[in-house]
Design an enzyme around this catalytic site. Sequence first.
Site, short mmCIF file in Angstrom:
data_model
loop_
_atom_site.label_atom_id
_atom_site.label_comp_id
_atom_site.label_asym_id
_atom_site.label_seq_id
_atom_site.Cartn_x
_atom_site.Cartn_y
_atom_site.Cartn_z
N CYS A 90 -0.11 -4.00 -5.38
CA CYS A 90 -0.02 -5.45 -5.14
C CYS A 90 -0.96 -6.04 -6.17
CB CYS A 90 -0.59 -5.61 -3.77
SG CYS A 90 0.67 -5.02 -2.71
N ASN A 134 -5.68 3.00 -0.01
CA ASN A 134 -4.43 2.96 -0.68
C ASN A 134 -4.80 3.51 -2.26
OD1 ASN A 134 -5.54 0.41 -0.66
ND2 ASN A 134 -4.20 -0.16 -2.22
N GLN A 170 -0.92 2.94 5.07
CA GLN A 170 -1.09 4.06 4.48
C GLN A 170 -0.91 5.37 5.30
OE1 GLN A 170 -0.32 4.68 1.24
NE2 GLN A 170 -0.64 2.53 0.50
N GLY A 183 3.47 -5.35 5.67
CA GLY A 183 1.68 -5.18 5.85
C GLY A 183 0.97 -6.43 5.90
N SER A 211 3.90 -0.97 7.59
CA SER A 211 4.97 -1.38 6.57
C SER A 211 5.99 -0.18 6.51
CB SER A 211 4.43 -1.83 5.38
OG SER A 211 5.37 -2.51 4.57
N GLY A 212 7.29 -0.50 6.80
CA GLY A 212 8.31 0.52 6.72
C GLY A 212 8.46 1.07 5.45
N HIS A 213 8.18 0.50 4.37
CA HIS A 213 8.47 1.12 3.05
C HIS A 213 7.41 2.20 2.49
CE1 HIS A 213 5.82 -1.03 0.17
NE2 HIS A 213 5.66 -1.64 1.30
#
Length: 372
Positions: free
Chosen positions: A321, A150, A178, A69, A198-200
């Site tokens: 983050c 988020n 998200q 991301g 973002s994949g995770h």
Amino acid sequence: MIYLDNAATTPLLPEVVEAMTDVLVNNFGNPSSTHRFGRQASQIVRQARETVAQALHVPPGTITFTSGGSESNSTALIGYALANRQKGKHIITTAIEHPSVLNALNYLKSRYGFDVTFVRPQHDGSFPAHLIKNLLREDTLLVSMMMANNETGQLLPIREVGQLLENHQAAFHVDAVQAIGKIPVYPEDLKIDFLSASGHKFHGPKGVGFLYHRPKLQFDSIIHGGEQEEKRRAGTENLHSLIGMAKALQLATENMNNNYLHVEKLKSLLLQDLSDVDCYTHEFGPSMPHVVNLGFPGRNHDLLLTKLDLSGVAISTGSACTAGTVEPSHVLEAVYGSQSPQLKENIRVSFSELTTEDEVHAFVKLLKERAL
């Protein structure tokens, strides 16, 4: 261990691990090579791109793979702003964005002199589209807004802002990290020019993501080198992660309705179990049930987090983050102001479809017995 920090990252699904392992074992070729091994690897990249594009209902050529991301956000914001600054240097974003957006725009502001407007929510935390409309100028080059927050799960008015910008020169960037895999997200329908994911966040691997970009948009590359990704992002492709992310998004899309209903029930159970506890929620209008931000009057959230961690419960106080810092949540500060005690008494609980009802009940029990 009870894991309730899915907004930070999600565990890999077994099907994703299987797909990634197969690539790791059987496909080690470089997709840029012209021999058979390279052609097989290149086919994996194409397959992953087509799967992601299908989930978003967009052409495969509009998808650029990234490391996640943050890179997607920087590519869209910095890449577009630098390539198009002759059109204007005014950018609008919200004060509740992810740090990867805020810091990218602050970079453009400090290094290149862009005029960035950071829009705060209304006093009740809501964020109607007219807050953006009132600040649009002829020289507004870019508007950036997250789809789902988020820290609170708040849903922002993406469709309304997309319609607002339809006849304006400003490009519309949406951080959908998200939201992707949890609710339907179709960039063309929402009139989005750039979309980050973002994949995770949907049970794929870490370190891989993608950027959707409307066809014919001009933006500078952030990473220079080879000619991968149609010269938009240099670097040898991360094959096993790409196929893992694509598999995870495919599964999330196929099971989206049932997954959402399950998470919705989990949120309801959580609030029901907490009905006899002195607490409140930070909920500002429409929101996703995957994230619940709770406040406990007079209770320091750092101490709550520590006690729960020692009891085997993983939660957070905000964005992963910004973990490890002593700064209060910039999201809650944008709503309540910097002096509000509510900034130091909140915790974030976040679910996925893998979270069980028993885990929710057990979490509340431990919270009451050991933390409060």
